[in-house]
Design a protein around this motif. Structure first.
Motif, short mmCIF file in Angstrom:
data_model
loop_
_atom_site.label_atom_id
_atom_site.label_comp_id
_atom_site.label_asym_id
_atom_site.label_seq_id
_atom_site.Cartn_x
_atom_site.Cartn_y
_atom_site.Cartn_z
N PRO A 188 -7.73 6.30 -35.31
CA PRO A 188 -6.37 5.94 -35.75
C PRO A 188 -5.37 7.07 -35.50
CG PRO A 188 -7.99 5.47 -37.46
CD PRO A 188 -8.69 6.27 -36.40
N TYR A 189 -4.15 6.67 -35.21
CA TYR A 189 -3.05 7.62 -34.99
C TYR A 189 -1.83 7.07 -35.71
CZ TYR A 189 0.90 9.86 -32.68
OH TYR A 189 2.07 10.53 -32.42
N PHE A 190 -1.08 7.94 -36.37
CA PHE A 190 0.15 7.51 -37.02
C PHE A 190 1.27 8.49 -36.75
CE2 PHE A 190 -1.99 10.10 -40.24
CZ PHE A 190 -0.97 10.92 -40.71
N THR A 191 2.49 7.97 -36.81
CA THR A 191 3.68 8.81 -36.79
C THR A 191 4.48 8.50 -38.05
OG1 THR A 191 4.92 7.17 -35.51
CG2 THR A 191 3.87 8.94 -34.28
N ALA A 192 5.07 9.52 -38.60
CA ALA A 192 5.91 9.38 -39.79
C ALA A 192 7.24 10.05 -39.49
CB ALA A 192 5.23 10.03 -40.99
N VAL A 193 8.31 9.28 -39.54
CA VAL A 193 9.63 9.79 -39.21
C VAL A 193 10.38 10.10 -40.51
CG1 VAL A 193 11.80 9.30 -38.01
CG2 VAL A 193 9.65 8.34 -37.14
N VAL A 194 10.92 11.33 -40.57
CA VAL A 194 11.71 11.75 -41.74
C VAL A 194 12.96 12.47 -41.25
CG1 VAL A 194 9.67 11.98 -43.22
CG2 VAL A 194 10.51 13.97 -41.98
N LEU A 195 13.98 12.49 -42.08
CA LEU A 195 15.18 13.25 -41.74
C LEU A 195 14.88 14.74 -41.83
CD1 LEU A 195 18.13 11.35 -43.46
CD2 LEU A 195 17.56 11.44 -41.03
N GLU A 196 15.51 15.52 -40.96
CA GLU A 196 15.36 16.97 -40.98
C GLU A 196 15.63 17.52 -42.37
OE1 GLU A 196 18.22 18.47 -38.19
OE2 GLU A 196 16.75 18.58 -36.59
N GLY A 197 14.93 18.61 -42.66
CA GLY A 197 15.20 19.30 -43.91
C GLY A 197 14.20 19.01 -45.01
N ARG A 198 13.30 18.06 -44.79
CA ARG A 198 12.27 17.80 -45.79
C ARG A 198 11.37 19.03 -45.88
NH1 ARG A 198 12.89 13.64 -49.39
NH2 ARG A 198 13.93 11.92 -48.34
N PRO A 199 11.00 19.41 -47.10
CA PRO A 199 10.14 20.60 -47.25
C PRO A 199 8.79 20.42 -46.57
CG PRO A 199 11.08 19.92 -49.37
CD PRO A 199 11.41 18.84 -48.37
#
Length: 138
Positions: free
Chosen positions: A67-78
């Motif tokens: 399995p492979y996943f991508t998680a997209v978050v806005l810049e600046g998350r700790p």
């Protein structure tokens, strides 16, 4: 804004497992990022066994499904939040799909608020603090 894609070999999960993975992943995102659930999107990207290799061997020819996943978050998350997402999404794949932990791969993708669209507008504009006292429209 949070988006997750799970790339899984089609023959390695049932429809019920797929549903549970998507729902639990959304809940994990909301918890880890303290984000409203309505902003979160999770997707399954089924892959045919003949369309994935692991260690150079097609899964259709005996390669172990990975399995492979991508998680997209806005810049600046700790970094701690990003690491927790990697760990907890991996945990979900192991728990729900009985995936082999060492085969799971994941990636966090940070996106600038200027480069993320919400209803056709940059997130930096939509989520900017409003000086007039009127809440953002989205």
């Amino acid at each position: 804004m949070p988006i997750a894609h799970f790339h899984l070999v089609r023959s390695t999960f049932t429809p019920d497992q797929g549903r549970r993975l998507l729902v639990r992943a959304a809940e994990v995102y909301a918890e880890v990022l303290d984000s409203p659930l309505e902003r979160i999107r999770t997707y399954l990207a089924p892959v045919e066994p003949g369309a994935m290799t692991v260690g150079g061997t097609l899964v259709a020819d005996g390669g172990e499904p990975a399995p492979y996943f991508t998680a997209v978050v806005l810049e600046g998350r700790p970094a701690a939040q990003r690491a927790e997402l990697l760990r907890r999404f991996t945990d979900l794949l192991v728990e729900i799909l009985n995936a082999s932990r060492p085969t799971v791969r994941g990636r966090i993708i940070e996106v600038s608020p200027d480069d993320w669209g919400i209803g056709g507008e940059p997130a930096s504009a939509v989520r900017a603090p409003v000086r007039t006292g009127t809440p953002p429209s989205r």
